[in-house]
Enzyme design. Structure first.
Site, PDB file in Angstrom:
ATOM      1  N   ARG A 124       0.842  -1.194   0.000  1.00 23.18           N
ATOM      2  CA  ARG A 124       0.000   0.000   0.000  1.00 23.18           C
ATOM      3  C   ARG A 124       0.882   1.250   0.000  1.00 23.18           C
ATOM      4  O   ARG A 124       1.932   1.266   0.655  1.00 23.18           O
ATOM      5  CB  ARG A 124      -0.898   0.026   1.253  1.00 23.18           C
ATOM      6  CG  ARG A 124      -2.046  -0.955   1.220  1.00 23.18           C
ATOM      7  CD  ARG A 124      -3.105  -0.542   0.195  1.00 23.18           C
ATOM      8  NE  ARG A 124      -4.235  -1.459   0.163  1.00 23.18           N
ATOM      9  CZ  ARG A 124      -4.404  -2.428  -0.730  1.00 23.18           C
ATOM     10  NH1 ARG A 124      -3.501  -2.633  -1.667  1.00 23.18           N
ATOM     11  NH2 ARG A 124      -5.475  -3.183  -0.689  1.00 23.18           N
ATOM     12  N   HIS A 153      -1.438   0.568  -9.769  1.00 17.30           N
ATOM     13  CA  HIS A 153      -2.159  -0.367  -8.889  1.00 17.30           C
ATOM     14  C   HIS A 153      -2.808  -1.499  -9.702  1.00 17.30           C
ATOM     15  O   HIS A 153      -4.010  -1.747  -9.608  1.00 17.30           O
ATOM     16  CB  HIS A 153      -3.209   0.378  -8.047  1.00 17.30           C
ATOM     17  CG  HIS A 153      -3.556  -0.334  -6.770  1.00 17.30           C
ATOM     18  ND1 HIS A 153      -3.755   0.318  -5.569  1.00 17.30           N
ATOM     19  CD2 HIS A 153      -3.739  -1.654  -6.495  1.00 17.30           C
ATOM     20  CE1 HIS A 153      -4.050  -0.570  -4.627  1.00 17.30           C
ATOM     21  NE2 HIS A 153      -4.050  -1.777  -5.168  1.00 17.30           N
TER      22      HIS A 153
HETATM   23  C1  GLV Z   1      -5.507  -4.675  -4.185  1.00 17.65           C
HETATM   24  O1  GLV Z   1      -4.752  -3.833  -3.855  1.00 17.65           O
HETATM   25  C2  GLV Z   1      -6.061  -5.661  -3.306  1.00 17.65           C
HETATM   26  O2  GLV Z   1      -6.091  -5.424  -2.089  1.00 17.65           O
HETATM   27  O3  GLV Z   1      -6.488  -6.709  -3.795  1.00 17.65           O
END
Ligand code: GLV
Length: 308
Positions: free
Chosen positions: A223, A271
């Protein structure tokens, strides 16, 4: 009894098809439709529905559509409502691909050669071999363990760090706060797959970078808030770090003016490391509903004390 699915992108077709196939007795509502709120016992979502507890008085389980659950405010969820992380083979396979791709890319200097190509530079850098390169995975959970095994299978010297001990063939495991420095000292490439918690927020700071061997690289598929961006840029400038591969940033999307975008030693992906795959996700959700209905322990249920 009914199930509400709230997805932000992609088609709901596979979800509907799989639910009809595997649990035909369960009415499936696609958000913003939810039918009679008193019937809703299960909900799967990525970003939380505001006031979900008040809205659905008979809610039993919340399924996160991702591996992470940091988007939920655990303090506002009554203890009788279970929160379940997404653990499903499609999501795991995607993360293994991403970690293997980025480890190999950094290891073989691919970002550097891509920059050289843009400048028409034919310059050969000394080769490194996997057998002499130490890769460390931080976070040995549902995603970290298969990633560590895949990295080890490529011949890298592979280690992992985890809160509690693990036994993984071919992987040296360091556990707990007391073994963290010893782990960091031996990582040429460190991969973050940790959940975002109070303990991991800001964990990748100047102090941590200084514990890595000089010239190490960071791959963050955890994260964004786990990395202190100013410390990261300073470590790249000083040569303490060689490369930073970031799939997650603060904020997301990363604004165009952010210094990370143009840094020659930073690789950014938006992401995308891994996505939940609807067909295998439904199978895993339904298996958990069956466990719940049978009074059995769920797979991936969040421990409120640990926050993951
Ligand atoms: C993506 O970041 C997830 O948590 O699957």
């Amino acid at each position: 009894m009914s199930f509400v699915l709230k997805i932000e992108r992609g088609s709901t077709e596979i979800w509907q098809h799989q639910f009809a196939e595997l649990m035909p007795q369960m009415p499936l509502h696609i958000w913003p439709d939810y039918g009679d709120p008193a019937d809703v016992e299960y909900i799967a979502m990525w970003t939380p529905v505001p006031d979900v507890v008040e809205k659905f008085p008979n809610l039993k389980l919340i399924f996160s559509l991702g591996a992470g659950v940091d988007q939920f405010d655990l303090s506002s969820l009554p203890a009788h409502i279970g929160l379940v992380r997404m653990i499903e083979p499609g999501l795991t396979a995607g993360m293994v691909e991403y970690v293997v791709a980025q480890v190999l890319s950094v290891h073989r200097d691919l970002p550097l050669y891509m920059q050289q190509q843009r400048e028409c530079v034919w310059k050969v850098w000394p080769e490194r071999v996997a057998a002499h390169t130490r890769v460390g995975i931080m976070g040995l959970g549902a995603l970290g363990i298969p990633c560590a095994k895949a990295i080890a299978s490529l011949g890298f010297i592979t280690s992992g760090w985890n809160r509690s001990p693990r036994d993984i063939e071919g992987v040296t495991v360091f556990a707990g706060a007391e073994q963290r420095d010893a782990f960091l000292h031996q990582c040429d490439i460190v991969v973050c797959l940790l959940p975002l918690t109070d303990e991991t927020r800001g964990m990748f700071n100047a102090e941590l970078f200084a514990k890595l061997p000089k010239g190490a690289s960071l791959i963050n598929a955890g994260r964004g808030p786990q990395v202190v961006a100013s410390d990261l840029l300073a470590a790249l400038e000083s040569g303490q770090l060689s490369w930073a591969v970031l799939d997650v940033t603060v904020p997301e999307p990363l604004p165009a003016e952010d210094a990370l975008w143009k840094h020659p030693r930073v690789v950014i992906t938006p992401h995308i490391a891994s996505m939940t795959q609807p067909d295998s996700a439904v199978t895993s959700i339904i298996a958990n509903i069956r466990r719940y209905q049978a009074g059995e322990a769920l797979v991936g249920v969040v421990d409120r004390g640990r926050h993951y």
